[in-house]
Motif scaffolding. Structure first.
Motif, PDB file in Angstrom:
ATOM      1  N   SER A 180       4.479  -0.198   3.273  1.00  0.00           N
ATOM      2  CA  SER A 180       3.721  -1.451   3.685  1.00  0.00           C
ATOM      3  C   SER A 180       4.768  -2.359   4.448  1.00  0.00           C
ATOM      4  O   SER A 180       4.351  -3.026   5.287  1.00  0.00           O
ATOM      5  N   SER A 181       5.880  -2.468   4.084  1.00  0.00           N
ATOM      6  CA  SER A 181       7.122  -3.323   4.836  1.00  0.00           C
ATOM      7  C   SER A 181       8.361  -2.705   4.409  1.00  0.00           C
ATOM      8  O   SER A 181       8.573  -2.163   3.505  1.00  0.00           O
ATOM      9  N   VAL A 222      14.611  -4.572   1.814  1.00  0.00           N
ATOM     10  CA  VAL A 222      13.597  -4.720   0.684  1.00  0.00           C
ATOM     11  C   VAL A 222      12.323  -3.860   1.185  1.00  0.00           C
ATOM     12  O   VAL A 222      11.757  -3.916   2.272  1.00  0.00           O
ATOM     13  N   THR A 282       8.569  -2.161   0.166  1.00  0.00           N
ATOM     14  CA  THR A 282       7.272  -2.290  -0.211  1.00  0.00           C
ATOM     15  C   THR A 282       6.351  -1.103   0.003  1.00  0.00           C
ATOM     16  O   THR A 282       5.891  -0.913   1.344  1.00  0.00           O
ATOM     17  N   THR A 338       2.443   0.885  -1.564  1.00  0.00           N
ATOM     18  CA  THR A 338       1.234   0.766  -2.842  1.00  0.00           C
ATOM     19  C   THR A 338       1.008   2.421  -3.193  1.00  0.00           C
ATOM     20  O   THR A 338       0.815   3.028  -2.414  1.00  0.00           O
ATOM     21  N   SER A 393      -0.129   0.644  -8.387  1.00  0.00           N
ATOM     22  CA  SER A 393       0.466  -0.638  -8.271  1.00  0.00           C
ATOM     23  C   SER A 393       1.010  -0.907  -6.760  1.00  0.00           C
ATOM     24  O   SER A 393       1.515   0.058  -6.228  1.00  0.00           O
ATOM     25  N   ASP A 394       1.434  -2.210  -6.472  1.00  0.00           N
ATOM     26  CA  ASP A 394       2.215  -2.550  -5.473  1.00  0.00           C
ATOM     27  C   ASP A 394       3.774  -2.598  -6.055  1.00  0.00           C
ATOM     28  O   ASP A 394       3.923  -3.106  -6.535  1.00  0.00           O
ATOM     29  N   ILE A 395       4.565  -1.817  -5.183  1.00  0.00           N
ATOM     30  CA  ILE A 395       5.987  -1.436  -5.643  1.00  0.00           C
ATOM     31  C   ILE A 395       6.809  -2.249  -4.662  1.00  0.00           C
ATOM     32  O   ILE A 395       6.690  -1.599  -3.364  1.00  0.00           O
ATOM     33  N   THR A 396       7.694  -3.161  -4.930  1.00  0.00           N
ATOM     34  CA  THR A 396       8.930  -3.748  -3.942  1.00  0.00           C
ATOM     35  C   THR A 396      10.058  -3.378  -4.739  1.00  0.00           C
ATOM     36  O   THR A 396      10.278  -3.512  -5.941  1.00  0.00           O
ATOM     37  N   SER A 454      14.588  -2.919  -3.813  1.00  0.00           N
ATOM     38  CA  SER A 454      15.536  -3.184  -2.841  1.00  0.00           C
ATOM     39  C   SER A 454      16.685  -1.743  -2.842  1.00  0.00           C
ATOM     40  O   SER A 454      16.866  -1.196  -3.911  1.00  0.00           O
TER      41      SER A 454
END
Length: 269
Positions: A132-133, A151, A153, A155, A184-187, A189
């Motif tokens: 996603s990013s 960072v 991100t 899904t 889930s959405d995972i973020t 580092s």
């Protein structure tokens, strides 16, 4: 294959003797190593298939160079229609051209003929989500001056157990199991060391199955701090999913894997 370190220790202990003692290190017949990692991306409706099949031979402990396995033939069979795709050798032991256009929910068989023996493995293409990013952060773990935070991100694909392989470049890899964050959405580092403003970072997410996840985890442990990542020959070679159908006991090392992938590029600020 790598020889035991104990003869080297014995040689060190005897170094103070006046008489030079030659110790013959044990050797073994070299085994074939087949690293076949092939990726697929939908590429906005213009699908691409990239990767390589790399053939090498195991080497003795003190040998720095890993010899290529030359004069082999490599083919991929589409089991859905029986079509054969002979791959083209671009460098000694390296095949990067001739891959089929991969599709989901069908099996592909790798066939390697080398030195009078046949090696095979069958796999399906494993899907992957998109990243996603991927943005630069300002955090650090230990040293603010030496570390650069990125960072990331994505899904997770819902309603199924998934495994992913992240490649961060510079021979750095991370295996991810969605057991505790399914759907889930995972973020998270990732921290790079010794990168400079203007450097281009390549972050790739691949879908993999449990068997390949276990293989990469073990290969990462075996490779340790020696460098080269899990796809160089580690200190203790790791058996994969490829069989020798001619002489089963002379099994190869390495793995045949088909992954959908997504890539994000980030320029360090």
């Amino acid at each position: 294959m790598k020889n035991s370190i104990y003869p080297l220790l014995l040689l060190f202990l005897l170094a103070s003797c006046e008489e030079v003692i030659d110790i013959e290190l044990p050797t073994s017949e070299p085994r074939l190593v087949i690293d076949a990692i092939i990726g697929y991306n939908q590429n906005n409706g213009d699908p691409i298939t990239i990767g390589q099949v790399k053939l090498t031979l195991t080497a003795p402990f003190l040998q720095d160079e890993i010899p290529p396995a030359e004069n082999a033939t490599v083919t991929i069979i589409d089991e859905e229609n029986g079509q054969s795709f002979p791959l083209v050798e671009s460098d000694p032991g390296v095949f990067q051209n001739g891959f089929p256009d991969l599709e989901f929910d069908r099996e592909y068989t790798l066939i390697v003929n080398y030195d009078g023996e046949t090696y095979t493995a069958t796999q399906q293409l494993i899907p992957a989500p998109v990243i996603s990013s991927a943005v630069q952060g300002d955090g650090f773990l230990f040293d603010e001056e030496e570390e650069t935070e990125v960072v990331i991100t994505f899904t997770d694909t819902p309603n199924e157990r998934n495994y992913y392989l992240f490649s961060f470049g510079f021979d750095n890899f991370l295996v991810v199991d969605d057991e505790f964050f399914e759907g889930s959405d995972i973020t998270f580092s990732y921290f790079y060391e010794d990168v400079e403003p203007g450097d281009l970072l390549t972050i790739t997410l691949l879908g993999i199955d449990k068997n390949f996840a276990d293989y990469v985890d073990l290969a990462l442990v075996q490779s340790g701090e020696s460098g080269g990542g899990p796809f160089a020959t580690p200190p203790a070679t790791v058996k994969g999913n490829i069989l020798n159908t001619t002489t089963p006991e002379n099994f190869p090392f390495g793995y045949f894997n088909l992954s959908e992938f997504d890539t994000e590029l980030l320029t360090v600020e």
